[in-house]
Design a protein around this motif. Structure first.
Motif, short mmCIF file in Angstrom:
data_model
loop_
_atom_site.label_atom_id
_atom_site.label_comp_id
_atom_site.label_asym_id
_atom_site.label_seq_id
_atom_site.Cartn_x
_atom_site.Cartn_y
_atom_site.Cartn_z
N ARG A 16 -9.63 3.90 4.17
CA ARG A 16 -8.81 4.97 4.76
C ARG A 16 -9.25 5.29 6.18
NH1 ARG A 16 -8.73 8.67 -0.52
NH2 ARG A 16 -7.04 7.60 -1.60
N ALA A 131 0.75 6.80 7.90
CA ALA A 131 -0.20 7.77 7.36
C ALA A 131 0.42 8.54 6.21
CB ALA A 131 -0.67 8.72 8.45
N ALA A 132 1.67 8.97 6.37
CA ALA A 132 2.34 9.72 5.30
C ALA A 132 2.52 8.85 4.06
CB ALA A 132 3.69 10.23 5.78
N GLN A 133 2.69 7.58 4.25
CA GLN A 133 2.92 6.64 3.16
C GLN A 133 1.61 6.21 2.47
OE1 GLN A 133 4.50 2.78 4.41
NE2 GLN A 133 6.25 3.15 3.05
N LEU A 135 -1.76 7.54 2.94
CA LEU A 135 -2.83 8.50 2.66
C LEU A 135 -2.37 9.49 1.60
CD1 LEU A 135 -4.02 9.22 6.30
CD2 LEU A 135 -5.06 7.68 4.65
N ASP A 137 -1.53 13.05 -0.05
CA ASP A 137 -0.92 14.22 0.56
C ASP A 137 -1.96 15.19 1.12
OD1 ASP A 137 1.56 13.25 -0.03
OD2 ASP A 137 1.84 14.49 -1.82
N ARG A 139 -4.52 14.51 2.71
CA ARG A 139 -5.11 13.98 3.95
C ARG A 139 -4.11 13.82 5.10
NH1 ARG A 139 -10.49 14.40 3.16
NH2 ARG A 139 -11.14 13.40 1.24
N THR A 140 -2.83 13.95 4.83
CA THR A 140 -1.85 13.69 5.89
C THR A 140 -1.91 14.73 7.00
OG1 THR A 140 -0.10 14.75 4.62
CG2 THR A 140 -0.25 12.35 4.48
N ALA A 143 -4.67 13.79 9.23
CA ALA A 143 -4.30 12.60 10.01
C ALA A 143 -3.39 12.98 11.18
CB ALA A 143 -3.60 11.58 9.12
#
Length: 158
Positions: A16, A131-133, A135, A137, A139-140, A143
């Motif tokens: 990640r 990132a949305a896809q 990581l 939720d 952690r978004t 990010a």
């Protein structure tokens, strides 16, 4: 489709961080593209023997291309894959950079900067989608905060 970087030697956490770091670097490059050109405008106007106001087209072309193509690149990423569009955008950005570096004519330099701006649209939009896809939720938000920080650093340090 998930990106798979993990090997026997990489933990999920390391994977990640590696993903986030490479995506953040993309955002940094796009923001550096604006500020570096701003700093170079006096030298560019002297080198091409043009007015400073005409030299501003180097920055304007980049920003207009980035703005106009951001929505298109986002929609294309939804349909064709965000990773593919990020790699395509990176290649366009690199091609525009090389063309700009070796442009003997001002018009060609503006075209190169527009090409760079089209690539930069992908360098800004696709990292957020990836990132949305990829990581969790939880952690978004972090990010996106890192991306905003990288954009500010790129703008300030260009």
């Amino acid at each position: 489709m998930r990106l798979r970087l993990q090997t026997a030697f990489m933990s999920k956490t390391f994977e990640r961080y590696l993903l986030l770091g490479s995506l953040a670097f993309s955002v940094l490059l796009a923001s550096l593209g604006t500020s570096m050109a701003n700093l170079a405008l006096p030298a560019i106007s002297t080198a091409f023997e043009i007015s400073f106001s005409k030299a501003r087209w180097i920055v304007t072309g980049y920003l207009v291309a980035t703005t106009v193509f951001s929505l298109l690149v986002g929609a294309l990423g939804d349909r064709g894959g965000h990773r593919r569009l990020l790699l395509t955008g990176s290649a366009l950005y690199a091609a525009g950079t090389l063309l700009a570096a070796y442009s003997p004519l001002f018009g060609l330099l503006v075209v190169a900067r527009v090409l760079q701006g089209i690539g930069a649209a992908s360098l800004v939009v696709q990292p957020m989608a990836i990132a949305a896809q990829e990581l969790p939720d939880s952690r978004t938000g972090r990010a996106f905060g890192i991306f905003a920080t990288m954009s500010a650093i790129g703008t300030a340090s260009g």
